[in-house]
Enzyme design. Structure first.
Site, mmCIF file in Angstrom:
data_model
loop_
_atom_site.group_PDB
_atom_site.id
_atom_site.type_symbol
_atom_site.label_atom_id
_atom_site.label_comp_id
_atom_site.label_asym_id
_atom_site.label_seq_id
_atom_site.Cartn_x
_atom_site.Cartn_y
_atom_site.Cartn_z
ATOM 1 N N ASN A 8 -6.845 -9.001 5.877
ATOM 2 C CA ASN A 8 -5.503 -8.870 6.468
ATOM 3 C C ASN A 8 -5.407 -9.897 7.575
ATOM 4 O OD1 ASN A 8 -3.115 -8.160 7.707
ATOM 5 N ND2 ASN A 8 -3.588 -5.977 7.866
ATOM 6 N N ARG A 101 -3.687 -8.861 1.976
ATOM 7 C CA ARG A 101 -2.385 -8.294 2.335
ATOM 8 C C ARG A 101 -1.414 -9.446 2.588
ATOM 9 N NH1 ARG A 101 0.054 -6.473 7.991
ATOM 10 N NH2 ARG A 101 1.872 -5.336 7.248
ATOM 11 N N HIS A 190 5.611 -1.496 4.427
ATOM 12 C CA HIS A 190 4.595 -0.428 4.407
ATOM 13 C C HIS A 190 4.382 0.105 2.991
ATOM 14 C CE1 HIS A 190 5.663 0.541 8.885
ATOM 15 N NE2 HIS A 190 4.657 -0.327 8.817
ATOM 16 N N ARG A 251 10.452 -1.745 18.491
ATOM 17 C CA ARG A 251 11.614 -2.150 17.693
ATOM 18 C C ARG A 251 12.708 -1.101 17.780
ATOM 19 N NH1 ARG A 251 7.952 -3.030 12.515
ATOM 20 N NH2 ARG A 251 6.600 -4.701 13.267
ATOM 21 N N GLU A 394 -4.674 1.770 3.785
ATOM 22 C CA GLU A 394 -4.058 0.620 3.140
ATOM 23 C C GLU A 394 -5.101 -0.347 2.584
ATOM 24 O OE1 GLU A 394 -0.213 -0.665 5.273
ATOM 25 O OE2 GLU A 394 -1.289 0.500 6.796
#
Length: 408
Positions: A8, A101, A190, A251, A394
């Site tokens: 990642n 990823r 996601h 955010r 993940e």
């Protein structure tokens, strides 16, 4: 032993895990960071005596080094040295593939994809949709291919799981020709987490995935919620970018677009200023001065007004999406919470679903407050839907999808 290396990559760092796919256990993990700085840092952890399932049961050792790391290629050399020096030996446990990823696959990639020169070009072209992520992901791919030139490399896209969204869910109500010309639509993110959690929930309940209507809340610093019908994503909260949807750590989530016009005209904010505001200085941080839910809850315990309001706004948005997705699915069989906040904040879970009693959804207070490892049920026995806490993984999902490509 089928071993997969999962990478990642960010702009100045990359994380990695070496996973034994026969037992689905982590053999080693690490972080190479501060790439390009005067002093970089490498952390390498080796796990031993793995037990059942994806989580290692005993930590062997962690090794850390500091040194200049000029670029991602140098970073992968540091990683290889860490394996050589500290184990496990990559010659004894060679990866059969490297899984990467990649944040944005646009509308082009709807499944894990073997990385070819053409795929690299496409990832680069899609950087216009994810300028902070795709270039960094691609840098990791290029460096990893130099470090592991003789094994296949596979891209697993955050957006891929959401390629099953129907047009009514992914289309923005703006000028159609302009939207098509600039690839303006909802993509969702996601995806690897939502896929992993929805499948893990079905397996835990021993029910066919194809028969379940699920709502999955991925609540971390970034947060999203997805409606999963029969294993397919049919609605999700994030849009063209990860900015849309829920209130997050920094955010804003959903906001009236006219707010931007007002701030531009009246406060003189530029496009870059507005981008920075909504992505880095909004959400919990903007409302309460802290972005971590643990700090929000501490502020609430002190009776501070700002954290209390921030929490109420956060919960209000969760309830709004829960109700909307309940309607979109025509009912719900499973609701799952995952990621840092979803797995560790009982009050968030309880308050988010507190108003769904009319639909028969009920959380058991004692089960909800009891901490534990692995998947656990927190709903009452008579709840119309099973409410679960499902730890996401993940990296394991990326490894699984990578293995599907190279050993179908």
């Amino acid at each position: 032993m089928s071993v997969v290396l999962v990478v990642n990559s960010g702009s100045s760092s990359f994380k990695y895990q070496l996973i034994d796919m026969d037992a689905e256990t982590v053999l080693a993990s690490g972080l190479v960071e501060r790439i390009g700085d005067d002093v970089g840092r490498s952390t390498h952890t080796v796990f031993a005596a793995p037990g059942d399932g994806p989580a290692p049961t005993m930590l062997d050792a962690t090794y850390a080094l500091e040194m200049p790391i000029a670029d991602h290629t140098a970073g992968f050399a540091v990683m290889l040295e860490a394996f050589d020096r500290n184990g496990p030996s990559l010659s004894e446990r060679p990866p059969v593939a490297v899984g990467h990823r990649v944040v944005h696959g646009g509308a082009r990639f709807f499944e894990p994809t073997l990385i070819t020169p053409l795929v690299e070009i496409n990832i680069d072209e899609l950087s216009v949709l994810a300028p902070l992520h795709n270039p960094a992901n691609l840098a990791g791919v290029i460096a990893a291919k130099k470090a592991f030139p003789d094994v296949p490399h596979v891209a697993v896209f955050d957006t891929a799981f959401h390629q099953t969204l129907p047009p009514a869910a992914y289309t923005y109500a703006i000028d159609a020709e302009l939207a098509a010309a600039h690839r303006i639509r909802r993509y969702g993110f996601h995806g690897t987490s939502h896929k992993f959690v929805s499948e893990a929930a079905a397996a835990f309940l021993d029910r066919p995935l194809a028969e379940l209507r699920q709502i999955v809340f991925h609540l971390g610093n970034g947060a999203s919620v997805t409606a999963v019908d029969g294993g397919r994503s049919v609605e999700t909260s994030m849009g063209l970018t990860p900015l849309e949807g829920l209130v997050m750590g920094t955010r804003s989530g959903d906001v009236d677009p006219a707010v931007l016009f007002q701030l531009s005209r009246r406060a003189g904010l530029s496009v870059d200023d507005l981008d920075d505001l909504l992505n880095k200085r909004s959400g919990l941080l903007g409302m309460a001065g802290v972005s971590d839910m643990r700090d929000i809850e501490k502020g609430m315990q002190r009776g501070d007004a700002a954290p209390s309001l921030a929490f109420e706004v956060y919960i209000h948005r969760l309830r709004a999406y829960a109700g909307a997705y309940l309607a979109q699915l025509g009912g719900v069989d499973v609701i799952s919470f995952t990621a840092g906040v979803g797995e560790n904040a009982p009050r968030v879970r309880a308050d988010a679903l507190a108003t769904l009693g009319f639909a028969g959804v009920r959380i058991d207070p004692e089960r909800n407050e009891t901490r534990g490892k692995g998947i656990r049920i927190i709903s009452t026995d008579d709840s119309s839907a099973a409410v679960l806490v499902v730890p996401t993984n993940e990296e394991l999902e990326i490894a699984r999808q990578t293995l599907e490509v190279v050993a179908p």
